[in-house]
Design a protein around this motif. Structure first.
Motif, short mmCIF file in Angstrom:
data_model
loop_
_atom_site.label_atom_id
_atom_site.label_comp_id
_atom_site.label_asym_id
_atom_site.label_seq_id
_atom_site.Cartn_x
_atom_site.Cartn_y
_atom_site.Cartn_z
N ALA A 162 -4.17 0.66 -1.29
CA ALA A 162 -3.79 2.04 -0.99
C ALA A 162 -4.84 2.64 -0.08
O ALA A 162 -5.92 2.07 -0.02
CB ALA A 162 -3.80 2.87 -2.44
N HIS A 163 -4.81 3.98 0.16
CA HIS A 163 -5.61 4.63 1.03
C HIS A 163 -5.52 6.10 0.60
O HIS A 163 -4.67 6.71 0.20
CB HIS A 163 -5.28 4.48 2.73
CG HIS A 163 -3.91 4.87 3.18
ND1 HIS A 163 -3.56 6.27 3.29
CD2 HIS A 163 -2.89 4.17 3.49
CE1 HIS A 163 -2.32 6.27 3.60
NE2 HIS A 163 -1.88 5.39 3.85
N GLY A 166 6.19 3.41 -2.24
CA GLY A 166 4.54 3.64 -2.51
C GLY A 166 3.82 4.66 -1.76
O GLY A 166 2.92 4.95 -2.01
N SER A 167 4.69 5.38 -0.68
CA SER A 167 3.95 6.23 -0.04
C SER A 167 3.14 7.49 -0.65
O SER A 167 1.88 7.56 -0.34
CB SER A 167 4.84 6.77 0.98
OG SER A 167 5.46 5.85 1.90
N GLY A 226 0.40 2.92 -4.99
CA GLY A 226 1.13 2.32 -3.81
C GLY A 226 2.23 1.33 -4.30
O GLY A 226 2.58 1.32 -5.49
N GLY A 243 0.79 -1.21 0.11
CA GLY A 243 0.06 -0.13 0.14
C GLY A 243 0.81 1.21 0.11
O GLY A 243 1.89 1.42 -0.83
N ASN A 244 0.56 2.16 0.90
CA ASN A 244 1.11 3.40 0.70
C ASN A 244 2.41 3.45 2.03
O ASN A 244 2.30 4.12 3.07
CB ASN A 244 0.07 4.56 1.07
CG ASN A 244 -0.71 4.72 0.02
OD1 ASN A 244 -1.98 4.64 0.26
ND2 ASN A 244 -0.30 4.71 -1.23
N THR A 303 -9.14 6.47 -3.28
CA THR A 303 -8.72 5.09 -3.39
C THR A 303 -9.93 4.44 -3.66
O THR A 303 -11.05 4.93 -3.97
CB THR A 303 -8.32 4.60 -2.10
OG1 THR A 303 -7.66 3.18 -2.11
CG2 THR A 303 -9.36 4.40 -0.97
N ARG A 337 -5.17 7.09 -5.65
CA ARG A 337 -3.85 6.73 -4.91
C ARG A 337 -3.48 5.34 -5.49
O ARG A 337 -3.98 4.63 -5.97
CB ARG A 337 -4.19 6.50 -3.65
CG ARG A 337 -3.08 6.61 -2.57
CD ARG A 337 -2.37 8.05 -2.62
NE ARG A 337 -1.27 7.87 -1.72
CZ ARG A 337 -1.14 8.31 -0.55
NH1 ARG A 337 -2.33 8.43 0.03
NH2 ARG A 337 -0.18 8.24 0.30
N ASN A 397 3.12 4.13 -9.96
CA ASN A 397 3.04 5.69 -9.89
C ASN A 397 2.42 6.17 -11.34
O ASN A 397 3.13 7.08 -11.79
CB ASN A 397 4.25 6.35 -9.14
CG ASN A 397 3.73 7.73 -9.02
OD1 ASN A 397 3.15 8.29 -8.47
ND2 ASN A 397 4.63 8.65 -9.52
N VAL A 457 -2.61 -0.95 -5.64
CA VAL A 457 -3.65 -0.17 -5.51
C VAL A 457 -4.67 -0.57 -4.57
O VAL A 457 -5.39 0.21 -4.23
CB VAL A 457 -4.27 0.06 -7.19
CG1 VAL A 457 -3.27 0.95 -7.81
CG2 VAL A 457 -4.71 -1.19 -7.69
#
Length: 336
Positions: free
Chosen positions: A312-313, A147-148, A165, A142-143, A321, A163, A185, A309
């Motif tokens: 992700a949040h 991937g943040s 990730g 995730g993030n 998301t 978003r 990304n 993805v």
């Protein structure tokens, strides 16, 4: 859940910058692993990739770093080098050991204060995180790490994007395992690798959750927003326990890009710097065909991107998301 750590001999760690959505992810192989790279995007940001060319001398790397922060983020790899040197890992050059740490970066400077980006301390912290467990465990997704601050579907503007990730997956056939860790990304959308359904990417309008389908919109005449080259990019690491040399690893990295093509549209654009590394821990010499290994690499990369993805949040209000109501259905292709 299958992930890159299923390839024995690897340690994976993430470090996040606290003041902004950015960070660094590290794949550690302190005793060395044969490695190669394949770059397909037109705007890459990389370090020490030339030495991975099959005709060049260096055979082994000691880590690979995936970083946010655009070109500034390459500084994180220096922290990985210092961590390895302190522990006596590296290429013996006579007067000293020189750790070999190739790296690739993605652009995440649009979220928050762009003056905050991964540095050497961040890379060092990612190595520490990788070694916290005595045995390899599931990879956080995730993030986190590289991937943040990842975002996908920026082709029609950040306000309509979602978003991204970092995700991980592995495929095992017989005694062969191929795993992947991928930070997505992309400027384009992310699709389900089996059904073609758009999972994340450009939305029809700001504040609306309905997917546009950027590929179809482009073919229908929609004009993309002007996107600066290099402000996107999907980067990752493919690894296998099979003993492969640099030429075959380069083919494995190339095959991994098939996984990008199955899940990202458009992909390998002038605005992306898509880069995949491949490495071998050489723990099994009885190798299956390269045809099978290539198929495994493509599959692992595709599933890793979907997981990136799915895990992700949201970031503030501009980048949403995947709606939770659709999560379980979309995740069915990568469960287990």
């Amino acid at each position: 859940m299958s992930c890159l750590s299923d390839v024995a001999g690897l340690r994976i760690g993430h470090a996040n910058m606290q003041a902004r959505a950015t960070g660094c992810s590290v794949v550690l192989v302190p005793d060395g692993a044969c490695a190669a790279v394949d770059v397909r995007g037109a705007a890459p940001g990389t370090r020490e990739t030339d030495l991975l060319t099959p005709g060049n001398l260096v055979e082994h790397v000691h880590a690979i770093a995936l970083c946010g922060g655009s070109a500034f983020g390459l500084d994180a790899a220096s922290g990985v080098v210092h961590w390895l040197e302190e522990r006596g890992f590296g290429l013996q050059t006579g007067p000293s050991l020189v750790p070999i740490v190739p790296a690739a970066v993605l652009f995440d400077l649009l979220l928050g204060d762009a003056r905050i980006r991964p540095d050497a301390q961040c890379g060092y912290a990612a190595c520490e995180a990788a070694m916290q467990n005595t045995v390899a465990g599931p990879v956080q997704q995730g993030n986190v790490g590289a991937g943040s601050g990842a975002v996908v579907g920026k082709i029609f503007g950040l306000e309509r994007a979602m978003r991204g990730g970092i995700g991980s997956a592995s495929v095992t056939v017989g005694g062969a395992t191929v795993g992947a860790l991928v930070a997505c990304n992309a400027v384009g959308d992310v699709r389900h690798p089996y059904s073609g359904q758009v999972l994340a990417g450009a939305r029809v309008a700001e504040g609306v959750q309905e997917m546009l389908d950027a590929h179809a919109a482009l073919l229908d005449g929609a004009q993309p927003q002007s996107v600066l080259a290099g402000t996107n990019t999907t980067i990752g690491v493919i690894a296998t326990n099979i003993d492969l040399d640099k030429p075959r690893l380069q083919r494995l990295a190339l095959a991994g890009h098939d996984g990008l093509a199955r899940t990202i549209t458009p992909v390998h654009t002038m605005s992306d710097g898509d880069t995949l590394f491949a490495l071998s821990t050489r723990q099994q010499s009885d190798a299956p065909s390269m045809l099978l290994l290539a198929a495994m690499a493509s599959e692992a990369v595709a599933l890793a991107i979907v997981r990136a993805v799915l895990h992700a949040h949201p970031y503030q209000d501009a980048v949403i998301t995947i709606p939770s109501a659709h999560w379980s259905q979309m995740n069915s292709c990568v469960s287990g």
